[in-house]
Design an enzyme around this catalytic site. Structure first.
Site, PDB file in Angstrom:
ATOM      1  N   ARG A  79      36.765  -8.006  -3.521  1.00 17.60           N
ATOM      2  CA  ARG A  79      37.987  -8.819  -3.648  1.00 17.60           C
ATOM      3  C   ARG A  79      38.373  -9.358  -2.269  1.00 17.60           C
ATOM      4  NH1 ARG A  79      43.622  -7.922  -2.916  1.00 17.60           N
ATOM      5  NH2 ARG A  79      45.008  -8.465  -4.677  1.00 17.60           N
TER       6      ARG A  79
ATOM      7  N   HIS B  92      55.549  -3.223  -5.492  1.00 21.79           N
ATOM      8  CA  HIS B  92      54.245  -3.619  -6.040  1.00 21.79           C
ATOM      9  C   HIS B  92      53.122  -2.726  -5.528  1.00 21.79           C
ATOM     10  CE1 HIS B  92      54.684  -5.775  -2.191  1.00 21.79           C
ATOM     11  NE2 HIS B  92      53.372  -5.600  -2.062  1.00 21.79           N
TER      12      HIS B  92
ATOM     13  N   HIS C 250      54.441   0.005  -2.788  1.00 25.10           N
ATOM     14  CA  HIS C 250      55.195  -0.163  -1.554  1.00 25.10           C
ATOM     15  C   HIS C 250      56.094  -1.395  -1.633  1.00 25.10           C
ATOM     16  CE1 HIS C 250      51.574  -2.633  -1.002  1.00 25.10           C
ATOM     17  NE2 HIS C 250      52.314  -3.388  -0.210  1.00 25.10           N
TER      18      HIS C 250
ATOM     19  N   ASP D 162      57.433  -4.460   0.857  1.00 23.97           N
ATOM     20  CA  ASP D 162      57.084  -5.100   2.124  1.00 23.97           C
ATOM     21  C   ASP D 162      58.236  -5.070   3.124  1.00 23.97           C
ATOM     22  OD1 ASP D 162      54.571  -5.574   1.187  1.00 23.97           O
ATOM     23  OD2 ASP D 162      54.919  -7.670   0.680  1.00 23.97           O
TER      24      ASP D 162
END
Length: 311
Positions: free
Chosen positions: A290, A280, A222, A224
């Site tokens: 995470r 990214h 995607h 941003d």
């Protein structure tokens, strides 16, 4: 008669020996066939495993920063050409990206501070949490994952929230945000006072649990600036270590000539201009958990949000 019996005995013994020999040969052929089949299966398994591993890593052209590296005192900067995305929005001199790129630093936030922020996230997320692999905590809006929905922690828990968070938690959060903003401004030659925190800015906790909703599918590529038109600069502060706290979950920049990764490290800050020059994704987390904070900035004051504070 004795000779006949003797001949019969000899013939029988020969037949027995011949039968035993045939059985042994048959058994060997059977076992040899089994061994051959086993070797084939093992070979296919090895090849399949190799192909899977290769396919997982085949899109990784370069690791920009490994988990074991320490990027300090200066950030590691990679310049890229700005996309035309910003031409579709009002331009703000001193802030709108004129030079674009991505950068990584380990000198803005300490590992100890990252641990404090991780504990803050754990306390908040312990109030609820997603049924899928991604849980979100937004201290600004109060949004918290609960099952497959979101609740507002400030309204839902009321004064009890003061038993979960402290003023010191929020002071550290605001201080870290300010340092990240200053690092971005210095790297891209911006006027820091013309940058504004924008939404969504949030903690994320990701594990390998199967996705239940679209919000859990974090791994899709995607942009941003396309997803959130207000974004001009995006940053991530990692609160856990790739390779020891979790596997997978690397941040991947998708470039035309290959993909480039950042391996998370507690206290590491990665930031970049938010346009399509920095398409990214995040790899799927395969084990462990995470933790990170996404801190987003805009040049448009209409989309500015305030730092969070306890009610």
């Amino acid at each position: 008669m004795r000779n006949t019996k003797g001949c019969n005995s000899i013939d029988i013994e020969k037949k027995i020996k011949r039968g035993n020999a045939l059985r042994h040969a048959s058994a060997w052929r059977g076992s040899r066939g089994f061994v051959t089949l086993l070797l084939v299966v093992l070979s296919v398994g090895c090849i399949t495993t190799w192909m899977y591993v290769a396919s997982q890593d085949s899109d990784i052209t370069e690791t920009l920063v490994g988990q074991g590296e320490v990027v300090s005192p200066h950030p590691r900067i990679y310049a890229v050409l700005c996309s035309t995305d910003y031409e579709n929005y009002k331009r703000y001199p001193g802030c709108t990206p004129q030079k674009c790129g991505r950068a990584i630093t380990d000198s803005v936030v300490t590992r100890e501070e990252a641990q404090v922020l991780r504990r803050l996230a754990d306390r908040g997320l312990a109030l609820a949490g997603s049924e899928g692999g991604v849980s979100i905590l937004d201290l600004h809006s109060g949004a918290l994952s609960m099952g497959t929905q979101f609740v507002n922690i400030y309204r839902y828990f009321g004064d009890q929230i003061k038993d979960v968070f402290t003023q010191k938690d929020f002071e550290l959060y605001r201080e870290v945000r300010g340092r990240i903003q200053a690092a971005i401004a210095e790297t891209f030659g911006l006027d820091s006072s013309l940058m504004y925190l924008t939404k969504p800015t949030f903690f994320s906790r990701i594990n390998s649990t199967e996705a239940k909703t679209q919000h859990d599918e974090y791994w899709h590529p995607h942009i941003d600036k396309v997803t959130y038109g207000s974004f001009d600069y995006t940053s991530l502060l990692y609160l856990s270590d790739y390779g020891s706290d979790f596997s997978g979950g690397r941040f991947v920049f998708i470039d035309q000539n290959g993909n480039r990764t950042v391996e998370p490290r507690a206290g590491r800050v990665s930031f970049f201009s938010s346009g399509s020059e920095n398409l990214h994704r995040v790899e799927k987390v395969t084990w462990g958990t995470r933790y990170a904070i996404t801190v987003s900035f805009t040049c448009d004051p209409e989309y500015a949000i305030s730092d969070p504070s306890l009610p």
